[in-house]
Write a protein that holds these residues in place. Structure first.
Motif, PDB file in Angstrom:
ATOM      1  N   PHE A  36       0.850  -1.186   0.000  1.00  0.00           N
ATOM      2  CA  PHE A  36       0.000   0.000   0.000  1.00  0.00           C
ATOM      3  C   PHE A  36       0.887   1.237   0.000  1.00  0.00           C
ATOM      4  O   PHE A  36       1.913   1.275   0.671  1.00  0.00           O
ATOM      5  CB  PHE A  36      -0.890   0.023   1.256  1.00  0.00           C
ATOM      6  N   SER A  37       0.455   2.238  -0.722  1.00  0.00           N
ATOM      7  CA  SER A  37       1.191   3.497  -0.777  1.00  0.00           C
ATOM      8  C   SER A  37       0.638   4.461   0.276  1.00  0.00           C
ATOM      9  O   SER A  37      -0.455   4.264   0.806  1.00  0.00           O
ATOM     10  CB  SER A  37       1.061   4.116  -2.170  1.00  0.00           C
ATOM     11  N   ALA A  38       1.385   5.509   0.541  1.00  0.00           N
ATOM     12  CA  ALA A  38       0.929   6.534   1.484  1.00  0.00           C
ATOM     13  C   ALA A  38      -0.412   7.136   1.054  1.00  0.00           C
ATOM     14  O   ALA A  38      -1.298   7.309   1.897  1.00  0.00           O
ATOM     15  CB  ALA A  38       1.996   7.613   1.651  1.00  0.00           C
ATOM     16  N   PRO A  39      -0.628   7.462  -0.249  1.00  0.00           N
ATOM     17  CA  PRO A  39      -1.937   8.006  -0.625  1.00  0.00           C
ATOM     18  C   PRO A  39      -3.105   7.054  -0.353  1.00  0.00           C
ATOM     19  O   PRO A  39      -4.200   7.500   0.000  1.00  0.00           O
ATOM     20  CB  PRO A  39      -1.790   8.289  -2.121  1.00  0.00           C
ATOM     21  N   GLN A  40      -2.891   5.742  -0.477  1.00  0.00           N
ATOM     22  CA  GLN A  40      -3.961   4.792  -0.184  1.00  0.00           C
ATOM     23  C   GLN A  40      -4.330   4.847   1.298  1.00  0.00           C
ATOM     24  O   GLN A  40      -5.512   4.861   1.642  1.00  0.00           O
ATOM     25  CB  GLN A  40      -3.535   3.366  -0.547  1.00  0.00           C
ATOM     26  N   LEU A  41      -3.338   4.881   2.164  1.00  0.00           N
ATOM     27  CA  LEU A  41      -3.601   4.969   3.591  1.00  0.00           C
ATOM     28  C   LEU A  41      -4.205   6.322   3.943  1.00  0.00           C
ATOM     29  O   LEU A  41      -5.110   6.416   4.769  1.00  0.00           O
ATOM     30  CB  LEU A  41      -2.312   4.733   4.388  1.00  0.00           C
ATOM     31  N   GLN A  42      -3.717   7.378   3.303  1.00  0.00           N
ATOM     32  CA  GLN A  42      -4.212   8.730   3.577  1.00  0.00           C
ATOM     33  C   GLN A  42      -5.701   8.851   3.276  1.00  0.00           C
ATOM     34  O   GLN A  42      -6.442   9.474   4.022  1.00  0.00           O
ATOM     35  CB  GLN A  42      -3.415   9.751   2.757  1.00  0.00           C
ATOM     36  N   ARG A  43      -6.154   8.232   2.183  1.00  0.00           N
ATOM     37  CA  ARG A  43      -7.579   8.314   1.816  1.00  0.00           C
ATOM     38  C   ARG A  43      -8.465   7.756   2.930  1.00  0.00           C
ATOM     39  O   ARG A  43      -9.495   8.340   3.245  1.00  0.00           O
ATOM     40  CB  ARG A  43      -7.842   7.584   0.505  1.00  0.00           C
ATOM     41  N   GLN A  44      -8.062   6.639   3.537  1.00  0.00           N
ATOM     42  CA  GLN A  44      -8.871   6.087   4.634  1.00  0.00           C
ATOM     43  C   GLN A  44      -8.805   6.972   5.874  1.00  0.00           C
ATOM     44  O   GLN A  44      -9.803   7.174   6.548  1.00  0.00           O
ATOM     45  CB  GLN A  44      -8.417   4.668   4.981  1.00  0.00           C
ATOM     46  N   LEU A  45      -7.639   7.507   6.169  1.00  0.00           N
ATOM     47  CA  LEU A  45      -7.516   8.389   7.334  1.00  0.00           C
ATOM     48  C   LEU A  45      -8.405   9.628   7.185  1.00  0.00           C
ATOM     49  O   LEU A  45      -9.029  10.064   8.151  1.00  0.00           O
ATOM     50  CB  LEU A  45      -6.061   8.823   7.530  1.00  0.00           C
ATOM     51  N   ASP A  46      -8.447  10.183   5.996  1.00  0.00           N
ATOM     52  CA  ASP A  46      -9.227  11.398   5.756  1.00  0.00           C
ATOM     53  C   ASP A  46     -10.709  11.205   6.076  1.00  0.00           C
ATOM     54  O   ASP A  46     -11.378  12.148   6.490  1.00  0.00           O
ATOM     55  CB  ASP A  46      -9.071  11.871   4.313  1.00  0.00           C
ATOM     56  N   THR A  47     -11.207   9.986   5.897  1.00  0.00           N
ATOM     57  CA  THR A  47     -12.631   9.737   6.154  1.00  0.00           C
ATOM     58  C   THR A  47     -12.934   9.576   7.637  1.00  0.00           C
ATOM     59  O   THR A  47     -14.098   9.619   8.025  1.00  0.00           O
ATOM     60  CB  THR A  47     -13.120   8.475   5.412  1.00  0.00           C
ATOM     61  N   ARG A  48     -11.920   9.389   8.478  1.00  0.00           N
ATOM     62  CA  ARG A  48     -12.154   9.098   9.890  1.00  0.00           C
ATOM     63  C   ARG A  48     -11.774  10.230  10.842  1.00  0.00           C
ATOM     64  O   ARG A  48     -11.779  10.039  12.056  1.00  0.00           O
ATOM     65  CB  ARG A  48     -11.412   7.818  10.253  1.00  0.00           C
ATOM     66  N   PHE A  49     -11.415  11.369  10.314  1.00  0.00           N
ATOM     67  CA  PHE A  49     -11.042  12.503  11.162  1.00  0.00           C
ATOM     68  C   PHE A  49     -11.826  13.720  10.738  1.00  0.00           C
ATOM     69  O   PHE A  49     -12.172  13.837   9.578  1.00  0.00           O
ATOM     70  CB  PHE A  49      -9.522  12.764  11.057  1.00  0.00           C
ATOM     71  N   PRO A  50     -12.097  14.624  11.674  1.00  0.00           N
ATOM     72  CA  PRO A  50     -11.563  14.796  13.028  1.00  0.00           C
ATOM     73  C   PRO A  50     -12.170  13.785  14.004  1.00  0.00           C
ATOM     74  O   PRO A  50     -13.277  13.298  13.815  1.00  0.00           O
ATOM     75  CB  PRO A  50     -11.968  16.215  13.408  1.00  0.00           C
ATOM     76  N   ARG A  51     -11.406  13.516  15.069  1.00  0.00           N
ATOM     77  CA  ARG A  51     -11.813  12.614  16.151  1.00  0.00           C
ATOM     78  C   ARG A  51     -11.587  13.333  17.471  1.00  0.00           C
ATOM     79  O   ARG A  51     -10.556  13.951  17.676  1.00  0.00           O
ATOM     80  CB  ARG A  51     -10.966  11.340  16.152  1.00  0.00           C
ATOM     81  N   THR A  52     -12.553  13.219  18.360  1.00  0.00           N
ATOM     82  CA  THR A  52     -12.432  13.824  19.683  1.00  0.00           C
ATOM     83  C   THR A  52     -12.441  12.714  20.726  1.00  0.00           C
ATOM     84  O   THR A  52     -13.260  11.799  20.657  1.00  0.00           O
ATOM     85  CB  THR A  52     -13.575  14.819  19.944  1.00  0.00           C
ATOM     86  N   PHE A  53     -11.519  12.814  21.669  1.00  0.00           N
ATOM     87  CA  PHE A  53     -11.379  11.834  22.737  1.00  0.00           C
ATOM     88  C   PHE A  53     -11.512  12.562  24.066  1.00  0.00           C
ATOM     89  O   PHE A  53     -10.832  13.560  24.297  1.00  0.00           O
ATOM     90  CB  PHE A  53     -10.007  11.154  22.663  1.00  0.00           C
ATOM     91  N   ASP A  54     -12.391  12.073  24.930  1.00  0.00           N
ATOM     92  CA  ASP A  54     -12.533  12.643  26.266  1.00  0.00           C
ATOM     93  C   ASP A  54     -11.588  11.918  27.208  1.00  0.00           C
ATOM     94  O   ASP A  54     -11.526  10.690  27.224  1.00  0.00           O
ATOM     95  CB  ASP A  54     -13.976  12.499  26.768  1.00  0.00           C
ATOM     96  N   LYS A  55     -10.850  12.690  27.994  1.00  0.00           N
ATOM     97  CA  LYS A  55      -9.894  12.137  28.952  1.00  0.00           C
ATOM     98  C   LYS A  55     -10.193  12.716  30.331  1.00  0.00           C
ATOM     99  O   LYS A  55     -10.864  13.740  30.456  1.00  0.00           O
ATOM    100  CB  LYS A  55      -8.455  12.470  28.551  1.00  0.00           C
ATOM    101  N   LEU A  56      -9.664  12.093  31.339  1.00  0.00           N
ATOM    102  CA  LEU A  56      -9.810  12.540  32.737  1.00  0.00           C
ATOM    103  C   LEU A  56     -11.279  12.720  33.112  1.00  0.00           C
ATOM    104  O   LEU A  56     -11.680  13.742  33.680  1.00  0.00           O
ATOM    105  CB  LEU A  56      -9.020  13.834  32.984  1.00  0.00           C
ATOM    106  N   GLY A  57     -12.089  11.738  32.757  1.00  0.00           N
ATOM    107  CA  GLY A  57     -13.509  11.785  33.102  1.00  0.00           C
ATOM    108  C   GLY A  57     -14.258  12.914  32.427  1.00  0.00           C
ATOM    109  O   GLY A  57     -15.252  13.400  32.958  1.00  0.00           O
TER     110      GLY A  57
END
Length: 186
Positions: A36-57
């Motif tokens: 897999f090339s970087a552009p192939q991986l990048q295309r999947q990443l682009d569909t899954r961000f932005p992502r928000t994670f809650d920390k410390l309760g």
């Protein structure tokens, strides 16, 4: 009645073109690997961000956005850069920067390629003091470990996995020559 001979080359060309489109995935497994090339991986990443994670309760929220994946030539790890936002007490609303390098591993439960031993290269939040920066760095490190465990960078599609040769499974994953190479194992 004789059919015109000029249709025969066109028919052959059509058959070859059809065969090539379906052989693309299969031919990759013929060498017991697929790359897999970087552009192939990048295309999947682009569909899954932005992502928000809650920390410390829920006291702190970390948002990762604008992923940028590169595979530096000659390196055995990929590089991921993100815009990062931290929302919480004393945090600046402007985005910061996060960069990491990591190997990859295959996880059959997610059918994906996950970060393996991610290493934080750069971390910066605008307008933050050293105390917040250090505390935020700890939160980001725990976030990276959680992300590496549960979220794939790239998910292998069902079509590709259905074409695995009999008796073989996904083995090692290497980052080499500017590509991610997934090897098969017995």
């Amino acid at each position: 009645m004789r059919r015109p001979l000029y249709l025969f080359p066109a028919l052959c060309l059509l058959l070859v073109a059809t065969a090539c489109t379906s052989l693309g995935v299969v031919s990759a497994w013929l060498n017991d690997q697929v790359a897999f090339s970087a552009p192939q991986l990048q295309r999947q990443l682009d569909t899954r961000f932005p992502r928000t994670f809650d920390k410390l309760g829920g006291l702190v929220s970390v948002t990762l956005d604008e992923p940028r994946l590169t595979i530096p030539q000659g390196d055995r790890r990929l590089r991921l850069d993100f815009d990062i936002g931290v929302d919480g007490v004393g945090a600046d609303s402007r985005p910061g920067h996060l960069a990491l390098v990591s190997g990859l591993r295959y996880d059959p439960s997610t059918r994906g390629l996950h970060l393996e031993n991610p290493e934080l290269l750069q971390f910066g939040l605008p307008g933050s003091n050293a105390l917040l920066q250090g505390g935020a760095r700890g939160i980001v490190n725990s976030l990276l470990a959680e992300y590496a465990r549960s979220e794939p960078v790239y998910r292998l599609d069902d079509d590709l996995l259905s074409k695995l040769p009999s008796g073989k499974s996904i083995g090692n994953v290497d980052v080499t020559d500017g590509r991610v190479v997934v090897h098969l194992a017995r």
